[in-house]
Design a protein around this motif. Structure first.
Motif, mmCIF file in Angstrom:
data_model
loop_
_atom_site.group_PDB
_atom_site.id
_atom_site.type_symbol
_atom_site.label_atom_id
_atom_site.label_comp_id
_atom_site.label_asym_id
_atom_site.label_seq_id
_atom_site.Cartn_x
_atom_site.Cartn_y
_atom_site.Cartn_z
ATOM 1 N N HIS A 97 109.626 15.759 80.904
ATOM 2 C CA HIS A 97 111.125 15.709 80.677
ATOM 3 C C HIS A 97 111.929 15.121 81.838
ATOM 4 N N ILE A 98 112.532 13.885 81.822
ATOM 5 C CA ILE A 98 113.135 13.069 82.803
ATOM 6 C C ILE A 98 114.743 13.452 82.746
ATOM 7 N N GLY A 99 115.106 14.406 83.719
ATOM 8 C CA GLY A 99 116.505 14.705 83.837
ATOM 9 C C GLY A 99 117.607 13.807 84.108
ATOM 10 N N SER A 100 118.575 14.262 83.591
ATOM 11 C CA SER A 100 119.766 13.294 83.963
ATOM 12 C C SER A 100 119.878 13.193 85.610
ATOM 13 N N GLY A 101 120.019 11.716 86.016
ATOM 14 C CA GLY A 101 120.263 11.456 87.332
ATOM 15 C C GLY A 101 118.879 11.226 88.201
ATOM 16 N N ALA A 102 117.890 11.587 87.240
ATOM 17 C CA ALA A 102 116.582 10.862 87.921
ATOM 18 C C ALA A 102 116.327 9.410 87.995
ATOM 19 N N ILE A 103 115.821 9.065 89.174
ATOM 20 C CA ILE A 103 115.424 7.552 89.450
ATOM 21 C C ILE A 103 113.948 7.117 89.243
ATOM 22 N N ILE A 104 113.556 6.410 88.477
ATOM 23 C CA ILE A 104 112.291 5.939 87.996
ATOM 24 C C ILE A 104 111.922 4.507 88.345
ATOM 25 N N ASP A 105 111.043 4.656 89.189
ATOM 26 C CA ASP A 105 110.650 3.485 89.949
ATOM 27 C C ASP A 105 109.978 2.484 88.549
ATOM 28 N N GLU A 106 109.958 1.151 88.756
ATOM 29 C CA GLU A 106 109.446 0.254 87.635
ATOM 30 C C GLU A 106 107.961 0.455 87.370
ATOM 31 N N ASN A 107 107.169 1.087 88.473
ATOM 32 C CA ASN A 107 105.691 1.034 88.220
ATOM 33 C C ASN A 107 105.409 2.663 88.522
ATOM 34 N N GLU A 108 106.303 3.527 88.055
ATOM 35 C CA GLU A 108 106.137 4.906 88.196
ATOM 36 C C GLU A 108 105.067 5.470 87.247
ATOM 37 N N PHE A 109 104.985 4.911 86.208
ATOM 38 C CA PHE A 109 104.231 5.095 84.984
ATOM 39 C C PHE A 109 102.745 4.676 85.067
ATOM 40 N N GLU A 110 102.523 3.824 86.139
ATOM 41 C CA GLU A 110 101.133 3.193 86.278
ATOM 42 C C GLU A 110 100.188 4.393 86.877
ATOM 43 N N SER A 111 100.839 5.257 87.702
ATOM 44 C CA SER A 111 99.867 6.418 88.183
ATOM 45 C C SER A 111 99.108 7.255 86.921
#
Length: 244
Positions: A97-111
């Motif tokens: 769950h990605i909460g309000s205000g979270a900052i996700i880098d463009e390659n974050e899901f690559e992990s």
């Protein structure tokens, strides 16, 4: 209302395999001693709506196979990111769950690429406020079978990860529920054998207009389609065996 806390004695149960905390609505924090529960195989933290961060060292639970309700909070409340899941090599089912205000880098899901056993992935978003340094880039795992994007999916057009040429052959079930998505059209049709998607659920997408026949053309391997509460369709269900 008193904040709900786990009793300290629970962390003496080193053989504990299941930690079910689903829908503990008063639960705001988890103790940082959670790494002592090293034999956890199944953990459910979903629907704990006041929980804004994960306990420190949760990535040490390397035996966990099912992890539901992993929270990515705002940077001011949590230092955890999706990349902190990279060491959980035994994960078979994961919900984030990605909460309000979270900052996700463009390659974050690559992990997530290293999670070779992961078959079922659920990602949900807060009502608003999630920020990305670019559009959503999720490289889907080669053995992923089910993908659910729920609760305020922030993209208006179909992202690159959902284009048939980018879907893994193993993916059979796609569920999109809620959010801003306004189009399922991925442009030029690709009639290659790369997409084997069989089950499609589209629900509560108030901005989305879908032509069911065109949807079957976009995903030619589909055998079951369920559409509910879209802009132009209240309900539609299609089963291949019932096709006339």
């Amino acid at each position: 209302m008193k904040q709900l806390e786990l009793p300290p004695s629970i962390f003496q149960l080193e053989s504990l395999a299941v930690l079910g905390l689903k829908a503990c609505h008063n639960l705001e924090t988890l103790p940082n001693d959670i790494e002592s529960l090293k034999n956890i195989r199944w953990s459910d933290l979903s629907q704990c709506y006041l929980l804004e961060r994960m306990p420190k060292r949760i990535e040490k639970l390397t035996n966990v196979e099912v992890l539901k309700g992993f929270v990515i909070g705002s940077s001011s409340k949590s230092s955890y990111q999706i990349s902190d899941l990279a060491d959980l090599k035994n994960l078979e089912r994961l919900s984030i769950h990605i909460g309000s205000g979270a900052i996700i880098d463009e390659n974050e899901f690559e992990s997530l690429k290293g999670l070779s056993k992961l078959e079922h992935l659920i990602i949900s978003w807060g009502v608003c406020g999630t920020r990305y340094t670019d559009d959503i880039r999720i490289s889907l795992l080669s053995n992923l079978k089910k993908l659910h994007l729920d609760e305020d999916f922030p993209e208006e057009s179909i992202p690159r990860l959902l284009k048939p040429t980018n879907l893994p052959v193993s993916l059979k079930d796609l569920n999109l529920a809620g959010g801003k998505l306004a189009s399922m059209d991925h442009g030029k049709l690709d009639h290659s054998d790369s997409c084997k998607l069989e089950i499609i659920h589209l629900k509560y997408l108030k901005h989305l207009i879908v032509d069911p026949e065109k949807l079957q053309t976009l995903f030619p391997s589909s055998v079951y389609v369920e559409i509910k509460d879209l802009q132009n369709l209240l309900y539609h269900e299609w089963i291949k065996d019932e096709e006339r």
